[in-house]
Design an enzyme around this catalytic site. Structure first.
Site, PDB file in Angstrom:
ATOM      1  N   LYS A 107       0.814  -1.211   0.000  1.00  0.00           N
ATOM      2  CA  LYS A 107       0.000   0.000   0.000  1.00  0.00           C
ATOM      3  C   LYS A 107       0.853   1.269   0.000  1.00  0.00           C
ATOM      4  CE  LYS A 107      -4.158  -2.142   1.689  1.00  0.00           C
ATOM      5  NZ  LYS A 107      -3.689  -3.535   1.918  1.00  0.00           N
TER       6      LYS A 107
HETATM    7  C1  LIG Z   1      -4.406  -4.586   1.493  1.00  0.00           C
HETATM    8  C2  LIG Z   1      -3.637  -5.837   1.357  1.00  0.00           C
HETATM    9  C3  LIG Z   1      -4.069  -6.863   0.520  1.00  0.00           C
HETATM   10  C4  LIG Z   1      -5.352  -6.780  -0.263  1.00  0.00           C
HETATM   11  O1  LIG Z   1      -5.281  -5.796  -1.279  1.00  0.00           O
HETATM   12  P1  LIG Z   1      -6.621  -5.246  -1.939  1.00  0.00           P
HETATM   13  O2  LIG Z   1      -6.198  -4.157  -2.834  1.00  0.00           O
HETATM   14  O3  LIG Z   1      -7.482  -4.779  -0.808  1.00  0.00           O
HETATM   15  O4  LIG Z   1      -7.229  -6.389  -2.668  1.00  0.00           O
HETATM   16  C5  LIG Z   1      -3.275  -7.980   0.401  1.00  0.00           C
HETATM   17  N1  LIG Z   1      -2.131  -8.111   1.102  1.00  0.00           N
HETATM   18  C6  LIG Z   1      -1.698  -7.153   1.922  1.00  0.00           C
HETATM   19  C7  LIG Z   1      -0.443  -7.375   2.696  1.00  0.00           C
HETATM   20  C8  LIG Z   1      -2.415  -5.989   2.078  1.00  0.00           C
HETATM   21  O5  LIG Z   1      -1.977  -5.030   2.898  1.00  0.00           O
END
Ligand SMILES: *Cc1c(COP(=O)(O)O)cnc(C)c1O
Length: 460
Positions: A107
């Site tokens: 993210k």
């Molecule tokens: C947020 C997250 C996900 C999921 O991603 P999305 O975009 O919500 O599908 C998967 N793995 C990790 C480590 C995350 O932080």
């Protein structure tokens, strides 16, 4: 470039207004009016490709030189010179590591850029906003780290009390900045997300506090994530060669970005959606149905989600962009907890999508096996994606890239259970467990949470 709402009843906006709006005021999500066409070039340089891929989405809305500088600055703080390096797993599946940013999860890739775009645009306008977000773990710390100390932003992050890992909670609650506020809600992630949606749907409140979002519904987040799909293709055979991806999925923002790359011309014959025991999405891709169940806590908490917000963007695409129909279908899903694709919508999903679900025992076995075979340590989210890649891969002549979404040290308990060794935190977080925490516990009550948000605003 202009943006329309997936519910079809909000004004058409340019990029900067879309970025600051987050959710559309008809309850929909913004998507580009049309998809840009990807050029031929690209040498696998992250920043160079990022500027090229995102520029058509930004359009005339942000000065080109300023945008390129923000992109370079956003990724300068990553721990790896390639930003998102690719390594090979024991069976030749490629693993693209998206976790070299400040909070060790993918993210950061979007949020480090989005926060800079916010500050740029708000300063230019002489405005400020209150960012409110819900997190199942990683969004919150990445958003807080991206927004800390920014003049134009106050940020309030809701997380489900007791349902995020210790490392995840500490990464949020140990940030000692005046503009950062953490709330532990007595409820699930979906409850937190519902509170955020309700605040956005309360128009007077939204205007009073100038509410904004950096949740994965924000178009800026999706846009920034399109980049690494293109970079992976460049590094593994060029933009003209087919490439497949497997993505551990929660809110569907990451894998939808892969679909955007595909809609823009990248040849992606297969996108694999990996789920943990919360497998509402897997069923959607297998038989077009979704039935909401209780959220089950797993070792991959950022995927402990039943209703994936960004799925609305895909529904809009496969419904002939009929926003009114999408709105009716989703309102019905909300109230009944059941969803069935219409025959016409199924056509749009016939090709190019796969889904598979893995329970925690399979996830831990995968982490242990991979550590033994290649020495590469997977976090539980990444392991779901790797398992899904192996289970669903259709054509071995096409490179399959599993996206590594978190550093193993973010989930030390699961990794230790699987491998017998506790992964060490990288240098910059080494003293995390000694730092002091700040958070406010609140009930799952909209009025109380709204009062708290009001109290957080500086210069109000
Ligand atoms: C947020 C997250 C996900 C999921 O991603 P999305 O975009 O919500 O599908 C998967 N793995 C990790 C480590 C995350 O932080």
């Amino acid at each position: 470039m202009r943006y329309v709402s997936t519910r079809g009843a909000s004004p058409v906006l340019d990029f900067a207004d879309t970025l600051l709006a987050g959710l559309a005021d008809d309850g929909g999500l913004y998507v580009p009016e049309s998809w840009p066409v990807l050029g031929d070039g690209g040498r696998g340089d992250y920043v160079e490709t990022a500027v090229e891929v995102m520029s058509p989405f930004v359009g005339q809305s942000v000065d080109g030189g300023a945008f390129a500088a923000m992109v370079a600055d956003a990724y300068a703080g990553f721990d790896h010179p390639e930003v998102a390096p690719i390594v090979e797993l024991s069976d030749g599946i490629h693993l693209m590591q998206l976790f070299h940013g400040p909070t060790l999860a993918f993210k950061d890739i979007a949020l480090q850029l989005v926060s800079r775009l916010f500050e740029y645009e708000l300063s230019r306008r002489g405005e400020r906003v209150t960012i409110v977000g819900a997190t199942s773990g990683d969004t919150g710390s990445a958003a807080i780290e991206a927004c800390r100390d920014r003049e134009t932003v106050d940020i309030v992050i809701l997380h489900p009390a007791g349902r995020v890992s210790e490392v995840q909670r500490r990464q949020m609650t140990t940030v000692a900045s005046d503009n950062v506020h953490n709330v532990a809600i007595d409820g699930t992630f979906d409850d937190c997300q519902d509170l955020v949606k309700a605040m956005f749907n309360d128009v007077p409140f939204r205007e009073e506090v100038r509410l904004s979002a950096v949740n994965s519904i924000n178009w800026g987040r999706v846009m920034a994530q399109v980049v690494y799909y293109v970079v992976a293709a460049e590094r593994l055979g060029g933009r003209q060669s087919p490439i497949a991806f497997s993505v551990p999925t929660g809110n569907f923002g990451n894998v939808f970005a892969g679909h955007v790359a595909r809609l823009s011309g990248l040849e992606v014959p297969q996108l694999v959606v990996g789920s943990n025991s919360n497998d509402v999405l897997t069923r959607f891709f297998v038989d077009g149905s979704m039935d909401i169940a209780e959220v089950v806590p797993t070792t991959s908490p950022s995927m402990d989600i039943q209703v994936s917000s960004n799925l609305e963007r895909l529904l809009f695409e496969i419904s002939g962009r009929d926003g009114a129909a999408v709105g009716v279908q989703l309102d019905d899903f909300r109230s009944s907890g059941r969803f069935r694709l219409e025959p016409g919508q199924r056509v749009g999903l016939a090709d190019g999508w796969s889904g598979a679900r893995f329970h925690d025992d399979e996830v831990l076995t995968c982490i242990g096996d991979e550590a033994d075979r290649s020495g590469i340590i997977l976090d539980p989210h990444t392991a779901v994606g790797v398992l899904a890649a192996r289970a669903c891969r259709r054509d071995p002549s096409i490179p399959m890239v599993a996206l590594a979404t978190a550093h193993p040290a973010k989930f030390p308990d699961a990794v230790e259970a699987a491998t017998g060794k506790r992964p060490a935190l990288p240098e910059r977080l080494a003293d995390l467990h000694e730092r002091s925490e700040r958070l406010t516990a609140l009930p799952d009550d909209l009025a109380i949470v709204q009062d708290f948000v009001r109290s957080c605003r500086r210069g109000a």
